[in-house]
Design a protein around this motif. Structure first.
Motif, PDB file in Angstrom:
ATOM      1  N   VAL A   5      45.051  38.090  43.950  1.00  0.00           N
ATOM      2  CA  VAL A   5      45.030  39.409  43.335  1.00  0.00           C
ATOM      3  C   VAL A   5      46.456  39.771  42.951  1.00  0.00           C
ATOM      4  N   ILE A   6      46.645  40.187  41.699  1.00  0.00           N
ATOM      5  CA  ILE A   6      47.981  40.481  41.180  1.00  0.00           C
ATOM      6  C   ILE A   6      48.049  41.943  40.766  1.00  0.00           C
ATOM      7  N   PHE A   7      48.860  42.702  41.483  1.00  0.00           N
ATOM      8  CA  PHE A   7      49.056  44.123  41.186  1.00  0.00           C
ATOM      9  C   PHE A   7      50.204  44.264  40.180  1.00  0.00           C
ATOM     10  N   GLY A   8      50.027  45.170  39.205  1.00  0.00           N
ATOM     11  CA  GLY A   8      51.019  45.292  38.145  1.00  0.00           C
ATOM     12  C   GLY A   8      50.910  44.165  37.144  1.00  0.00           C
ATOM     13  N   ALA A   9      49.689  43.701  36.922  1.00  0.00           N
ATOM     14  CA  ALA A   9      49.462  42.532  36.067  1.00  0.00           C
ATOM     15  C   ALA A   9      49.750  42.798  34.593  1.00  0.00           C
ATOM     16  N   GLY A  10      49.893  44.055  34.199  1.00  0.00           N
ATOM     17  CA  GLY A  10      50.100  44.364  32.792  1.00  0.00           C
ATOM     18  C   GLY A  10      51.537  44.279  32.324  1.00  0.00           C
ATOM     19  N   GLY A  11      52.496  44.222  33.249  1.00  0.00           N
ATOM     20  CA  GLY A  11      53.906  44.120  32.872  1.00  0.00           C
ATOM     21  C   GLY A  11      54.301  42.689  32.547  1.00  0.00           C
ATOM     22  N   ARG A  27      41.782  31.392  40.712  1.00  0.00           N
ATOM     23  CA  ARG A  27      41.055  32.533  40.140  1.00  0.00           C
ATOM     24  C   ARG A  27      41.862  33.792  40.424  1.00  0.00           C
ATOM     25  N   VAL A  28      41.993  34.643  39.416  1.00  0.00           N
ATOM     26  CA  VAL A  28      42.898  35.791  39.493  1.00  0.00           C
ATOM     27  C   VAL A  28      42.154  37.088  39.246  1.00  0.00           C
ATOM     28  N   THR A  29      42.463  38.086  40.063  1.00  0.00           N
ATOM     29  CA  THR A  29      42.068  39.455  39.763  1.00  0.00           C
ATOM     30  C   THR A  29      43.327  40.187  39.323  1.00  0.00           C
ATOM     31  N   ALA A  30      43.353  40.608  38.073  1.00  0.00           N
ATOM     32  CA  ALA A  30      44.502  41.290  37.479  1.00  0.00           C
ATOM     33  C   ALA A  30      44.293  42.799  37.610  1.00  0.00           C
ATOM     34  N   VAL A  31      45.153  43.439  38.393  1.00  0.00           N
ATOM     35  CA  VAL A  31      44.993  44.858  38.688  1.00  0.00           C
ATOM     36  C   VAL A  31      45.972  45.674  37.850  1.00  0.00           C
ATOM     37  N   VAL A  32      45.436  46.642  37.110  1.00  0.00           N
ATOM     38  CA  VAL A  32      46.247  47.518  36.263  1.00  0.00           C
ATOM     39  C   VAL A  32      45.734  48.948  36.406  1.00  0.00           C
ATOM     40  N   GLY A  43      39.853  37.023  30.659  1.00  0.00           N
ATOM     41  CA  GLY A  43      39.505  35.713  30.109  1.00  0.00           C
ATOM     42  C   GLY A  43      39.048  34.781  31.199  1.00  0.00           C
ATOM     43  N   ASP A  44      38.963  33.498  30.890  1.00  0.00           N
ATOM     44  CA  ASP A  44      38.505  32.520  31.863  1.00  0.00           C
ATOM     45  C   ASP A  44      39.404  32.536  33.092  1.00  0.00           C
ATOM     46  N   GLY A  45      38.806  32.711  34.236  1.00  0.00           N
ATOM     47  CA  GLY A  45      39.551  32.698  35.480  1.00  0.00           C
ATOM     48  C   GLY A  45      40.220  34.002  35.834  1.00  0.00           C
ATOM     49  N   VAL A  46      40.075  35.043  34.988  1.00  0.00           N
ATOM     50  CA  VAL A  46      40.754  36.325  35.225  1.00  0.00           C
ATOM     51  C   VAL A  46      39.752  37.473  35.175  1.00  0.00           C
ATOM     52  N   ALA A  47      39.687  38.243  36.252  1.00  0.00           N
ATOM     53  CA  ALA A  47      38.915  39.480  36.267  1.00  0.00           C
ATOM     54  C   ALA A  47      39.894  40.639  36.157  1.00  0.00           C
ATOM     55  N   LEU A  48      39.726  41.460  35.140  1.00  0.00           N
ATOM     56  CA  LEU A  48      40.609  42.600  34.897  1.00  0.00           C
ATOM     57  C   LEU A  48      39.987  43.846  35.515  1.00  0.00           C
ATOM     58  N   VAL A  49      40.727  44.495  36.439  1.00  0.00           N
ATOM     59  CA  VAL A  49      40.167  45.645  37.138  1.00  0.00           C
ATOM     60  C   VAL A  49      41.173  46.790  37.191  1.00  0.00           C
ATOM     61  N   VAL A  59      43.684  49.404  47.172  1.00  0.00           N
ATOM     62  CA  VAL A  59      44.171  48.042  47.419  1.00  0.00           C
ATOM     63  C   VAL A  59      43.131  47.234  48.182  1.00  0.00           C
ATOM     64  N   ALA A  60      42.571  47.811  49.237  1.00  0.00           N
ATOM     65  CA  ALA A  60      41.574  47.103  50.043  1.00  0.00           C
ATOM     66  C   ALA A  60      40.352  46.742  49.219  1.00  0.00           C
ATOM     67  N   ALA A  61      39.935  47.647  48.346  1.00  0.00           N
ATOM     68  CA  ALA A  61      38.735  47.410  47.549  1.00  0.00           C
ATOM     69  C   ALA A  61      38.924  46.269  46.561  1.00  0.00           C
ATOM     70  N   VAL A  62      40.043  46.260  45.839  1.00  0.00           N
ATOM     71  CA  VAL A  62      40.230  45.221  44.819  1.00  0.00           C
ATOM     72  C   VAL A  62      40.650  43.890  45.429  1.00  0.00           C
ATOM     73  N   ALA A  63      41.218  43.927  46.653  1.00  0.00           N
ATOM     74  CA  ALA A  63      41.714  42.696  47.275  1.00  0.00           C
ATOM     75  C   ALA A  63      40.679  41.986  48.131  1.00  0.00           C
ATOM     76  N   ALA A  64      39.552  42.613  48.383  1.00  0.00           N
ATOM     77  CA  ALA A  64      38.533  42.004  49.235  1.00  0.00           C
ATOM     78  C   ALA A  64      38.136  40.629  48.696  1.00  0.00           C
ATOM     79  N   GLY A  65      38.088  39.645  49.582  1.00  0.00           N
ATOM     80  CA  GLY A  65      37.675  38.311  49.190  1.00  0.00           C
ATOM     81  C   GLY A  65      38.772  37.437  48.629  1.00  0.00           C
ATOM     82  N   HIS A  66      40.007  37.923  48.621  1.00  0.00           N
ATOM     83  CA  HIS A  66      41.122  37.148  48.074  1.00  0.00           C
ATOM     84  C   HIS A  66      41.923  36.476  49.194  1.00  0.00           C
TER      85      HIS A  66
END
Length: 216
Positions: A5-11, A27-32, A43-49, A59-66
């Motif tokens: 899980v990557i926080f600040g993925a938009g910069g 597999r990446v969860t991109a958090v913005v 895109g492939d391999g990336v969930a944008l949330v 943080v706990a909600a988006v990071a669950a399972g990572h």
């Protein structure tokens, strides 16, 4: 393959971290804060949330399972110490709740030492506005060190210069220590190589609960 899980993925740093992790098969969860503004990340391999790195529940909600997390967050519309300290506490709390054991954060080169015990931000003539932002990172590091946490964190500080957002990835970098690394004149550190260092410290952690410099 890991779930990262990557926080600040938009910069700039965050986007390069996403690309590096996906290129390695993770597999990446991109958090913005605003997914509508960063649709190119999906895109492939990336969930944008949508997520908020200053809120432990988010943080706990988006990071669950990572398996691991990267923080590339920054705000210019909030007092730096308030933002970075709040983010440090929220990330450690939320990631621990989610069972995520590894966190790699991007620091700032002005907090590195130019001589033993003297950070760049404390040198004569250092700009006051840049010093205030840098002190936010100092306070963040102090908060991380003081926190009783199960999360194995690391702050990687790139050189105290502009990074190159366009340069190709070389995969070569130096890491370690808390002093500003001597650099070849005119050579900028690519964001792509910073991203490589971030993901390397997730795949094969070598530094723990500390600040270390990373440079070309």
């Amino acid at each position: 393959m890991s779930e990262i899980v990557i926080f600040g993925a938009g910069g700039r740093a965050g986007r390069h971290a996403v690309a590096e992790a996906v290129a390695r098969g993770h597999r990446v969860t991109a958090v913005v804060r605003d997914p509508a503004a960063h649709q190119a990340l999906a895109g492939d391999g990336v969930a944008l949330v949508r997520g908020d790195a200053t809120d432990a529940g988010s943080v706990a909600a988006v990071a669950a399972g990572h398996d691991a997390a990267i923080s590339a967050v920054a705000r210019l519309d909030t007092p730096p110490e308030e933002f970075f300290v709040g983010t440090a506490h929220a990330l450690l709390d939320g990631l621990a709740r989610a069972g995520v054991g590894r966190l790699v954060l991007i620091g700032i080169g002005t907090t590195l030492e130019v001589s033993p015990g003297v950070m760049l931000l404390d040198t004569p003539g250092f700009p006051a506005d840049a010093r205030a932002f840098s002190l936010g990172h100092v306070a963040e590091l102090e908060a991380l060190r003081a926190a009783p946490t199960s999360v194995d964190w690391l702050v990687l500080a790139p050189p105290p210069t502009l990074l190159d957002a366009e340069a190709a990835r070389t995969g070569r970098y130096r890491v370690g220590g808390t002093q500003v690394a001597a650099a070849e004149e005119g050579v900028l550190f690519p964001y792509a190589d910073l991203a490589a260092a971030l993901v390397d410290e997730i795949e094969a952690p070598k530094h723990h609960r500390t600040l270390v410099a990373v440079a070309p």
